[in-house]
Design a protein around this motif. Structure first.
Motif, PDB file in Angstrom:
ATOM      1  N   THR A 170      -9.605  -2.044  11.038  1.00 38.80           N
ATOM      2  CA  THR A 170      -9.513  -2.975   9.905  1.00 38.80           C
ATOM      3  C   THR A 170      -8.114  -2.988   9.300  1.00 38.80           C
ATOM      4  OG1 THR A 170     -10.206  -1.309   8.275  1.00 38.80           O
ATOM      5  CG2 THR A 170     -11.951  -2.558   9.388  1.00 38.80           C
ATOM      6  N   CYS A 171      -7.217  -2.209   9.862  1.00 38.45           N
ATOM      7  CA  CYS A 171      -5.842  -2.129   9.351  1.00 38.45           C
ATOM      8  C   CYS A 171      -4.844  -2.208  10.498  1.00 38.45           C
ATOM      9  CB  CYS A 171      -5.609  -0.815   8.594  1.00 38.45           C
ATOM     10  SG  CYS A 171      -6.772  -0.468   7.261  1.00 38.45           S
ATOM     11  N   PHE A 172      -3.562  -2.456  10.174  1.00 36.65           N
ATOM     12  CA  PHE A 172      -2.478  -2.320  11.161  1.00 36.65           C
ATOM     13  C   PHE A 172      -1.196  -1.930  10.431  1.00 36.65           C
ATOM     14  CE2 PHE A 172      -1.922  -6.810   9.997  1.00 36.65           C
ATOM     15  CZ  PHE A 172      -0.537  -6.926   9.881  1.00 36.65           C
ATOM     16  N   TRP A 173      -0.320  -1.268  11.169  1.00 36.00           N
ATOM     17  CA  TRP A 173       0.967  -0.811  10.622  1.00 36.00           C
ATOM     18  C   TRP A 173       1.998  -1.922  10.791  1.00 36.00           C
ATOM     19  CZ3 TRP A 173       2.046   3.245   7.666  1.00 36.00           C
ATOM     20  CH2 TRP A 173       3.379   3.606   7.474  1.00 36.00           C
ATOM     21  N   ASP A 174       2.584  -2.391   9.663  1.00 37.60           N
ATOM     22  CA  ASP A 174       3.503  -3.534   9.748  1.00 37.60           C
ATOM     23  C   ASP A 174       4.964  -3.116   9.923  1.00 37.60           C
ATOM     24  OD1 ASP A 174       4.398  -2.617   7.314  1.00 37.60           O
ATOM     25  OD2 ASP A 174       4.032  -4.482   6.210  1.00 37.60           O
ATOM     26  N   GLY A 175       5.141  -1.836  10.201  1.00 36.15           N
ATOM     27  CA  GLY A 175       6.502  -1.315  10.382  1.00 36.15           C
ATOM     28  C   GLY A 175       6.959  -0.491   9.206  1.00 36.15           C
ATOM     29  N   THR A 176       6.344  -0.720   8.049  1.00 30.78           N
ATOM     30  CA  THR A 176       6.718   0.014   6.849  1.00 30.78           C
ATOM     31  C   THR A 176       5.508   0.644   6.167  1.00 30.78           C
ATOM     32  OG1 THR A 176       8.543  -1.541   6.476  1.00 30.78           O
ATOM     33  CG2 THR A 176       7.926  -0.134   4.634  1.00 30.78           C
ATOM     34  N   CYS A 193      -5.795  -0.876   2.684  1.00 28.91           N
ATOM     35  CA  CYS A 193      -5.194  -0.108   3.784  1.00 28.91           C
ATOM     36  C   CYS A 193      -3.931   0.631   3.350  1.00 28.91           C
ATOM     37  CB  CYS A 193      -4.873  -1.039   4.955  1.00 28.91           C
ATOM     38  SG  CYS A 193      -6.341  -1.746   5.742  1.00 28.91           S
ATOM     39  N   GLN A 194      -3.120  -0.009   2.506  1.00 27.57           N
ATOM     40  CA  GLN A 194      -1.855   0.630   2.100  1.00 27.57           C
ATOM     41  C   GLN A 194      -2.082   1.887   1.281  1.00 27.57           C
ATOM     42  OE1 GLN A 194       0.442  -1.473  -0.958  1.00 27.57           O
ATOM     43  NE2 GLN A 194      -1.244  -2.954  -1.095  1.00 27.57           N
ATOM     44  N   PHE A 195      -3.281   1.969   0.611  1.00 28.98           N
ATOM     45  CA  PHE A 195      -3.616   3.162  -0.157  1.00 28.98           C
ATOM     46  C   PHE A 195      -4.501   4.116   0.652  1.00 28.98           C
ATOM     47  CE2 PHE A 195      -3.112  -0.233  -3.385  1.00 28.98           C
ATOM     48  CZ  PHE A 195      -1.967   0.268  -3.999  1.00 28.98           C
ATOM     49  N   ARG A 196      -5.086   3.584   1.708  1.00 27.16           N
ATOM     50  CA  ARG A 196      -5.987   4.398   2.525  1.00 27.16           C
ATOM     51  C   ARG A 196      -5.218   5.309   3.472  1.00 27.16           C
ATOM     52  NH1 ARG A 196     -10.011   0.836   5.846  1.00 27.16           N
ATOM     53  NH2 ARG A 196      -9.665  -0.474   4.002  1.00 27.16           N
ATOM     54  N   TYR A 197      -4.077   4.791   4.027  1.00 26.98           N
ATOM     55  CA  TYR A 197      -3.321   5.569   5.017  1.00 26.98           C
ATOM     56  C   TYR A 197      -1.830   5.531   4.685  1.00 26.98           C
ATOM     57  CZ  TYR A 197      -7.674   4.628   7.553  1.00 26.98           C
ATOM     58  OH  TYR A 197      -8.985   4.514   7.904  1.00 26.98           O
ATOM     59  N   SER A 198      -1.163   6.638   4.886  1.00 25.89           N
ATOM     60  CA  SER A 198       0.277   6.711   4.622  1.00 25.89           C
ATOM     61  C   SER A 198       1.094   6.812   5.905  1.00 25.89           C
ATOM     62  CB  SER A 198       0.601   7.923   3.729  1.00 25.89           C
ATOM     63  OG  SER A 198       0.160   9.121   4.354  1.00 25.89           O
ATOM     64  N   GLY A 199       0.409   7.032   7.045  1.00 28.66           N
ATOM     65  CA  GLY A 199       1.108   7.158   8.325  1.00 28.66           C
ATOM     66  C   GLY A 199       0.608   6.154   9.334  1.00 28.66           C
ATOM     67  N   GLN A 200       1.462   5.820  10.321  1.00 31.56           N
ATOM     68  CA  GLN A 200       1.128   4.789  11.305  1.00 31.56           C
ATOM     69  C   GLN A 200      -0.037   5.187  12.196  1.00 31.56           C
ATOM     70  OE1 GLN A 200       4.441   3.563  13.727  1.00 31.56           O
ATOM     71  NE2 GLN A 200       3.235   2.128  14.926  1.00 31.56           N
ATOM     72  N   GLN A 201      -0.091   6.436  12.624  1.00 35.55           N
ATOM     73  CA  GLN A 201      -1.124   6.862  13.562  1.00 35.55           C
ATOM     74  C   GLN A 201      -2.539   6.671  12.980  1.00 35.55           C
ATOM     75  OE1 GLN A 201      -0.510  10.798  15.082  1.00 35.55           O
ATOM     76  NE2 GLN A 201      -2.303  10.775  16.392  1.00 35.55           N
TER      77      GLN A 201
END
Length: 848
Positions: free
Chosen positions: A276-282, A261-269
């Motif tokens: 399958t992912c969530f934004w942990d604040g960073t 997930c950290q390499f799949r998406y760079s933005g929270q939206q």
């Protein structure tokens, strides 16, 4: 070439041939030597027979005649006769062979062979082309070509990229031509299957540069490694997926290999849009439910928690400040105090997690909600035997005595639960409520000797003396641990409220600046902490109180301190200096420049001793209460840089040390600028006693009038007019030196004592004492001053001419000193005579 200009006529000549390229008649090739042969466009050199021959293309124009010549071959590709490749084996070499596009030199057999396109020129010959081990058929260009393995240079290999690929410094057959199905393709290390195109293709690692890699949908460029890598989604097995640290198996929606997930998406939206992912604040991270084991779920994942059989996101992070979402989740409870969502206490299985949540408490192997969160009314609170209502805080709390009433409770479990409850404390035998619970106001709290009121709370707390460990003591902001006394006590500002009681405790001292009791300097263990307090100074490896901060009664307890008259503050309304405790000047400015010492009203720099000493003004009755005024004046004058000023003498720095230039010196009525000696001295008019007056170079004492006056030399310094000098009454102009000096007769008017008048008169080189004259006229100008010639000298009965020294001197009878008499050639000394100094007989001018 000039013999015939027509093709037919040219060909008729036996030694000529027509050159269609140049449209001219040339010599037959057979007529040419090696050099001319090689330069002739229509000729070729037969190296084996050493003869020049016409090239086949110019020799035959039909297939039959062409093929009949063993040195020629007919080309069906372009319908022309060409030189046979085999000719280059015997009649040429590798250079001439490779120069022919239809031939190539075989290094294995060292022979020139036909190119594949020459052997199999037609598309219909594709099968035969493939059957030839040296050939392959290019379906894109519909042409038979040399096999990839025979191409030794990379640029030749790259020229047929539809069929070949450069791999490990060799030209090999391209993946597209090696396998036609996915299974066979995946067996090839350098190949991979393109499901979209349904064909085998080269692996991403073989892409040549970043641009080509980035434009390839199946590849990604790794800038850290500077290499082209396969995208995670194209790894078709778990093991292949695991080889790339950026990939993971079975966590994305397509249930195969995908980028983390950290390499799949760079933005929270975009991250939150993927279940399958969530934004942990960073950063974007893997959804908690994708972890299959408790260890993977909880280790290093603050936002995930293990719920017996599965991993889920903690309530705190799942709902944050969303109260409605929190209360709707059966696994969560809303924390009304912190306005956050917490995991329901009953679902927490570990003691550590339970105790870390302010809503929960661990009770004998179970986690349960605290009373303060369980009930919010006194009725519901008191209905639970383990809870009690605190009227002071209007909240429900755990009943301290209830821990012992719990099922299966032991003394140890009761003690542990009691100590874990912030509102309870263990006495050794029972659990009781803390001061905070027992007392809700200052009065009742203060009346309990075991409690103290904490105003910043505000709340009642256990008093410092009840805290027995350094940890609990230091955790209480009103307390401090005494290493010397090995006990806990209130910090000084809470221990005492007056200077009288504060200064009696060696651990405390009173701050007169802030009117508060604070820790004494001795409690600081090191120099930085010591010097951070402006009341302290680090001296001789000890932190002690600054002299200025000490009460005057305790001033002398340190050798560096002394009682001082506060000169800087000035005198009070009663005309007295206030006393203070100050640092001795020599210590205070020991390492400072002289200017810093002089800048202090309490100190001054003594140039003679090169030390900083107390200022002159401090020689006062306040600093020396046992000394008389006379003794104080004497002490003042004993100091080289001090003097007495005023009718009621005050000790102050002498003019010489007070000023260094004329303007400021003369502006002070007590001072006078001595222009001859270039320094500031005391004004004569300010001196009231003879002893001090005669010590001043510019002054003289008038005994008759009892005053100190400026000497004539200094009074009229720089004056060139004799009139002002002569009119003064006690001065006269000396025309020899062109300066004003004391008039001789004024010595008698200055000194009432005849002896003093005579001594001072005779001490003046321009005067002489004539004892026989009447009072007031005895000190007169010397004969030497009065007369320059012998004639003038002899006219005065009190003078005589000294022929040896050629000068006019006082007559012998007027000389009263033996030394002066003896030094005068005209005189002799007879101590028994009435007039001891008499003229020698030889100078008495006797005639018989």
């Amino acid at each position: 070439m000039y013999r015939q200009t027509d093709e037919a006529l040219c060909e008729y000549e036996v030694d000529c041939m027509w050159n269609p390229l140049l449209t001219q008649c040339n010599r037959q090739c057979a007529e040419l030597g090696n050099t001319d042969c090689l330069s002739g466009s229509m000729c070729k050199w037969d190296m084996s027979n050493q003869v020049c021959m016409r090239k086949c293309i110019y020799k035959y124009h039909n297939e039959t005649n062409c093929n009949a010549d063993i040195t020629c071959d007919w080309s069906n590709l372009n319908g022309t006769c060409r030189d046979s490749c085999s000719f280059h084996t015997t009649g040429g070499n590798s250079t001439t062979c490779n120069a022919d596009s239809m031939c190539y030199w075989n290094t294995t057999s060292n022979s020139c062979l036909d190119e594949c396109v020459a052997r199999f020129p037609m598309p219909a010959d594709s099968a035969a082309c493939w059957a030839d081990p040296q050939c392959m058929f290019d379906g894109n260009e519909r042409q038979c070509k040399k096999t990839c393995e025979l191409l030794t240079a990379q640029y030749d290999c790259d020229a047929v990229s539809t069929m070949c690929a450069w791999y490990q410094s060799k030209c090999v057959l391209g993946c597209e031509n090696m396998a036609s199905n996915m299974a066979d393709c995946r067996m090839l290390e350098r190949c991979m299957w393109d499901s979209d195109q349904n064909k085998c293709r080269r692996n991403c690692t073989l892409e040549g540069d970043q641009a080509r890699c980035s434009n390839d949908a199946m590849c990604r460029y790794d800038t850290d490694l500077s290499a082209c890598e396969v995208r995670c989604v194209n790894f078709y097995t778990y093991n292949l997926c695991a080889t790339d640290g950026r990939c993971e198996w079975g966590t994305s929606s397509h249930d195969g290999c995908d980028a983390q997930c950290q390499f799949r998406y760079s933005g929270q939206q975009d991250c939150d849009a993927d279940p399958t992912c969530f934004w942990d604040g960073t950063v974007c991270t893997k959804a908690c439910d994708k972890y299959s084991t408790e260890t993977a779920c909880t280790v290093g994942n603050e936002q995930c928690e293990w719920d017996v059989t599965n991993c889920r996101r903690t309530c705190r992070y799942a709902y944050d400040s969303n109260e409605n979402g929190c209360t709707a989740d059966e696994n969560c409870d809303w924390n009304r105090n912190g306005r956050t969502c917490s995991t329901k206490c009953s679902t927490v299985l570990e003691q550590g997690r339970c105790s870390a949540d302010e809503m929960c408490q661990w009770k004998i192997n179970t986690c349960e909600q605290r009373c303060s969160f369980r009930f919010n009314t006194s009725v519901t609170c008191n209905s639970d035997p383990q809870c009690t209502w605190a009227t002071g805080t209007s909240s429900c709390r755990n009943y301290c005595g209830g821990y012992a009433l719990m099922p299966n409770a032991t003394t140890l479990s009761t003690m542990d639960l009691c100590n874990a409850d912030q509102f309870c404390e263990w006495t050794g035998t029972q659990c009781i409520a803390t001061c905070t619970i027992l007392h809700a106001d200052r009065v009742s709290c203060s009346n309990d000797t075991t409690c103290m009121w904490y105003a910043s709370g505000p709340e009642c707390r256990k008093t410092c003396t009840q805290l027995t460990s350094t940890t609990t003591c230091k955790a209480e902001p009103m307390c401090q641990w005494s290493e010397n006394r090995a006990n806990c006590n209130k910090i000084c500002k809470y221990r005492y409220t007056s200077q009288q009681t504060c200064d009696t405790d060696s651990e405390c001292m009173w701050s007169s600046d802030y009117f508060v009791c604070q820790p004494s300097c001795a409690t600081y263990g090191d120099q930085p902490n010591c010097e951070a307090d402006d009341m302290c100074v680090y001296d001789n490896n000890m932190c002690i109180r600054r002299c200025l901060k000490l009460p005057t009664a305790n001033c002398t307890q340190y050798s560096r301190c002394e009682l001082q008259a506060d000169i800087a503050r000035g005198k009070d309304a009663s005309g007295q200096y206030q006393m203070m405790c100050g640092t001795k000047c020599g210590i205070l400015y020991a390492l400072a420049p002289a200017t810093a010492c002089d800048a202090s009203a309490q100190c001054m720099y003594d140039t003679n001793s090169a030390l900083c000493v107390k200022s002159c003004a401090r020689y006062s009755a306040e600093e020396y209460p046992t000394q008389s005024a006379t003794a104080l004046q004497s002490m003042c004058l004993d100091i080289d840089v001090c003097t007495l000023d005023g009718a009621d003498p005050v000790c102050r720095q002498s003019c010489k040390f007070r000023y260094s230039e004329p303007r400021s010196c003369n502006a002070d009525s007590w001072c006078y600028w001595d222009d001859s000696r270039k320094y500031c001295t005391k004004a004569c008019s300010t001196v009231s006693n003879r002893d001090e007056c005669i010590t001043l170079a510019t002054c003289e004492w008038a005994q008759v009038s009892s005053d100190c006056r400026l000497r004539c030399e200094d009074r009229y310094l720089g004056v060139i007019n004799a009139g002002a000098c002569d009119a003064s009454g006690d001065c006269q102009w000396d025309y020899t030196t062109s300066m004003c000096r004391k008039e001789c007769k004024s010595y008698e008017t200055f000194y009432t004592n005849e002896t003093d008048a005579r001594v001072y008169c005779q001490a003046d080189a321009l005067c002489e004492w004539k004892a026989s004259n009447s009072i007031g006229l005895r000190c007169k100008n010397s004969c030497e001053v009065l007369y320059d010639t012998e004639t003038e000298c002899r006219t005065d009965k009190d003078c005589m001419w000294d022929p040896e020294r050629v000068m006019c001197t006082l007559t012998c009878v007027e000389i009263d000193k033996s030394a002066t008499c003896a030094s005068t050639v005209n005189c002799r000394w007879k101590p028994t005579a009435t007039e001891p100094c008499t003229k020698r007989c030889s100078f008495r001018e006797y005639t018989n």
